[in-house]
Design an enzyme around this catalytic site. Structure first.
Site, PDB file in Angstrom:
ATOM      1  N   SER A 177      58.944  10.030  71.542  1.00  0.00           N
ATOM      2  CA  SER A 177      59.362  11.342  71.657  1.00  0.00           C
ATOM      3  C   SER A 177      58.228  12.521  70.864  1.00  0.00           C
ATOM      4  O   SER A 177      59.052  13.626  71.552  1.00  0.00           O
ATOM      5  CB  SER A 177      60.216  11.506  70.980  1.00  0.00           C
ATOM      6  OG  SER A 177      61.603  10.718  71.450  1.00  0.00           O
TER       7      SER A 177
ATOM      8  N   ASN B 157      59.446   3.615  73.880  1.00  0.00           N
ATOM      9  CA  ASN B 157      59.037   3.248  73.323  1.00  0.00           C
ATOM     10  C   ASN B 157      59.106   1.609  72.431  1.00  0.00           C
ATOM     11  O   ASN B 157      59.011   1.368  71.631  1.00  0.00           O
ATOM     12  CB  ASN B 157      58.837   3.607  71.510  1.00  0.00           C
ATOM     13  CG  ASN B 157      58.509   5.258  71.454  1.00  0.00           C
ATOM     14  OD1 ASN B 157      57.632   5.740  72.336  1.00  0.00           O
ATOM     15  ND2 ASN B 157      59.667   6.272  72.055  1.00  0.00           N
TER      16      ASN B 157
ATOM     17  N   HIS C 159      65.305  14.637  64.496  1.00  0.00           N
ATOM     18  CA  HIS C 159      64.377  14.647  65.466  1.00  0.00           C
ATOM     19  C   HIS C 159      63.694  16.264  66.562  1.00  0.00           C
ATOM     20  O   HIS C 159      62.759  15.791  66.585  1.00  0.00           O
ATOM     21  CB  HIS C 159      65.284  13.459  66.900  1.00  0.00           C
ATOM     22  CG  HIS C 159      64.237  12.699  67.860  1.00  0.00           C
ATOM     23  ND1 HIS C 159      64.410  13.676  69.016  1.00  0.00           N
ATOM     24  CD2 HIS C 159      63.269  12.416  67.737  1.00  0.00           C
ATOM     25  CE1 HIS C 159      63.351  12.961  69.825  1.00  0.00           C
ATOM     26  NE2 HIS C 159      62.922  11.704  69.719  1.00  0.00           N
TER      27      HIS C 159
ATOM     28  N   ASP D 133      67.532  17.736  73.110  1.00  0.00           N
ATOM     29  CA  ASP D 133      67.245  17.051  71.884  1.00  0.00           C
ATOM     30  C   ASP D 133      69.190  16.926  70.819  1.00  0.00           C
ATOM     31  O   ASP D 133      70.333  16.993  71.329  1.00  0.00           O
ATOM     32  CB  ASP D 133      66.589  17.050  71.085  1.00  0.00           C
ATOM     33  CG  ASP D 133      65.282  16.869  70.569  1.00  0.00           C
ATOM     34  OD1 ASP D 133      65.683  15.400  69.969  1.00  0.00           O
ATOM     35  OD2 ASP D 133      64.919  15.809  70.977  1.00  0.00           O
TER      36      ASP D 133
END
Length: 624
Positions: free
Chosen positions: A538, A476, A384, A351
């Site tokens: 996520s 998404n 994130h 990530d």
């Protein structure tokens, strides 16, 4: 670091640097359709603007809950400290919590006070007047033994709020000024995530414009207010004492409440009385023992008649009961009765990196690796990866912040995306292979692109061939178009549900989807020792990665394909019976999956593969 030969060849050949980004909702649609219609630009912008405002409000609420807890801790810890100890403690606290800009400790008996300030923008004259007014109101309130909390106000480019709290005995008080710079960070993040500005713009990728279908990042979305559980054991109470009772105290309690024993988990006790109900127990402990807190022993029920279940652990993490709707929804608490994880089963988070200094992740993180800047630590400059890591492994029962799904599994941070939230195919591939070579049993990938890159697929196969469970978010954009790496056959694809167990409006769908997991308004860790509520597939993906880590902790004999099959079969079926393109096989059920995985042997449905694996291993020993 040594790489397989094919990677070096690919680098030399100039393998395509296809940009991958974080996954985010880019629309606010509510009904899944095979071919979703775009809103007109005006309506779409208006809906995104509303969503951004709601996101900021949710994060504002989390910062205030966290701040209130910190004030209580400061009052308790400094009560018996010397002046020198207080000074050192406050310096360390403000060094690690930069948003605590000013803290004033007050002695109400003689009106003396100590103030600890960090530099902050003074703002305009009018803004200074608002600050002074808020501080004066806080002082008046604590002198009356009342708590105080101001609304947010600007000082320069940041927002702040003032909070005041008296001690329980009224002899001392604390007043603090908190920066809400996290709100600015969330707002800027949302403007990118919701494509309200051109994105990606920063970083080393010179991209002026891209097709919307190829840009996926996480969206911070506020959610609904989440009510406390309404059912609890009538004759039980949960107690945390200010100081653990000694053996003599326990004998007195057992005699008074007519109980044979007390169960202890972490700092907390659960007492079951033979004669007293909850209200009587609360009155007894409140009047005689003055505990730090008392609460019912909540339980979670299905809609079917069932036999009595074992006690359900309820963490004391401050944000758990009110904001973490996601964990009880997938039966995580009941699953903890079977296993809480194992430190030897490592879950890698490929990530943006992780905030390695976050207090709710201390001791849960391994050293990790930074692909973007190999000489540096894998620090998170976006937020994130820290949020994803907290869903998997935030410390449970530390009376702070949130609870992760695993109590003991270690998290391995691998930074493959830069401060714009973007990275290349090569960086992501290198991160996957590095994690595979450094002990990961599960790899979470909350990132994606709609292009099928063979280069990335080769890295996926490399990890899969080493018996690693690979989990990825689907995307998404509310589209049926397959997103990668989620759509690769070696990867377990995860889409998102909302609190009503419906497909989240933004979540991608399709025949390649394996399961669903909660993805809307998920409270978790955020950089600089803070918390935020974010949404997206996520956020759904790490729920499944954590479950895979728990399964492998409980039954390490299961292969990666067996773990994946077990998770598909141990679900809450949603949508059409069986597998469908909107819900996959259904929403994960942690308790059901761990029940299936428990025991010394593999579940029955995996018997042939499992026995064959054991036979092969035995043969290898004798042949060698």
């Amino acid at each position: 670091m040594s790489r397989p030969r094919w990677i070096n060849w690919a680098l030399a050949a100039g393998a395509g640097a296809l940009a991958l980004t974080l996954l985010l909702p880019t629309s606010n649609r509510t009904v899944p359709k095979p071919s979703a219609m775009q809103e007109n630009p005006q309506k779409e912008h208006a809906s995104k603007q509303r969503l951004k405002v709601q996101d900021i409000k949710a994060t504002d609420l989390l910062t205030r809950v966290d701040a209130k807890q910190h004030l209580g801790i400061i009052l308790d810890k400094t009560n018996t400290m010397t002046d020198a100890q207080v000074t050192r403690y406050m310096k360390d606290l403000q060094d690690s919590h930069g948003h605590m800009r000013s803290i004033q400790l007050m002695n109400m008996d003689d009106s003396s006070s100590k103030r600890f300030d960090r530099a902050f923008k003074e703002g305009s004259k009018l803004e200074q007047q608002k600050l002074s007014h808020a501080m004066n109101l806080a002082k008046k309130a604590v002198h009356k033994r009342q708590s105080f909390e101001s609304s947010s106000f600007p000082l320069g480019k940041e927002k702040y709020f003032v909070m005041g709290q008296p001690s329980k005995d009224g002899k001392r008080a604390i007043i603090a000024l908190f920066s809400q710079s996290v709100l600015n960070a969330v707002e800027e993040h949302q403007r990118k995530n919701l494509r309200m500005i051109p994105y990606p713009r920063e970083g080393k990728f010179k991209i002026e414009s891209v097709h919307p279908d190829t840009l996926n990042e996480i969206t911070v979305k506020t959610g609904h207010d989440n009510a406390n559980a309404s059912h609890f054991y009538e004759n039980e109470i949960v107690i945390r004492f200010r100081q653990d009772p000694g053996e003599r105290d326990m004998r007195i309690i057992r005699s008074d409440v007519k109980t044979q024993s007390a169960r202890k988990l972490g700092y907390t006790y659960v007492f079951r009385s033979e004669t007293m109900n909850y209200k009587q127990l609360r009155d007894y402990f409140g009047s005689k023992w003055n505990p730090l807190y008392m609460e019912p022993h909540y339980m979670y029920l299905t809609n079917e008649t069932a036999a009595e279940q074992p006690d359900v652990p309820i963490p004391n993490d401050v944000l758990f009961s009110d904001y973490q709707w996601n964990l009880p929804a997938i039966e995580t608490n009941r699953g903890w009765n079977i296993t809480k994880g194992n430190k030897d089963v490592i879950v890698a988070v490929v990530d943006t990196g992780v905030d390695v200094n976050h207090p709710d992740l201390k001791g849960k993180l391994l050293e990790g690796y930074n692909v973007v800047n190999p000489g540096n630590k894998p620090l998170d400059d976006v937020g994130h990866g820290t949020h994803v890591a907290g869903i998997i492994g935030a410390i449970v029962n530390n009376n702070e912040g949130v609870a992760g799904m695993s109590w003991y599994n270690k998290v391995l941070p691998v930074k493959v995306l830069d401060n714009s939230g973007s990275g290349t195919t090569y960086a992501v591939a290198e991160g996957i292979i590095w994690a595979a070579d450094h002990g990961a049993k599960v790899i979470n990938m909350s990132l994606g692109n709609y292009a099928d890159a063979q280069f990335l697929h080769d890295a996926i196969k490399y990890a899969f061939d080493r018996d690693i469970v690979l989990i990825a978010a689907t995307g998404n954009d509310n589209t049926e178009r397959p997103g990668y790496p989620a759509a690769y056959p070696e990867v377990f694809a995860v889409s998102a549900t909302d609190p009503d167990m419906n497909k989240a409006s933004y979540s991608n769908y399709g025949d390649y989807v394996d399961v669903m997991a909660p993805g809307s308004s998920i409270a978790s860790t955020y950089p600089d020792n803070q918390y935020a509520a974010l949404s997206g597939t996520s956020m759904a993906s790490p729920h499944v990665a954590a479950l895979a880590g728990l399964i492998r902790s409980l039954n390490p004999d299961l292969t990666n394909t067996e773990v994946m099959d077990l998770m598909r079969q141990s679900v809450i079926d949603l949508g059409e019976p069986g597998h469908d393109k909107y819900y996959g096989y259904g929403q994960i059920d942690v308790y059901k999956a761990l029940q299936a995985a428990s025991g010394s042997s593999a579940p029955l449905q995996f018997w042939p593969q499992h026995v064959r694996q054991q036979m092969d291993n035995t043969m290898k020993k004798y042949i060698q």
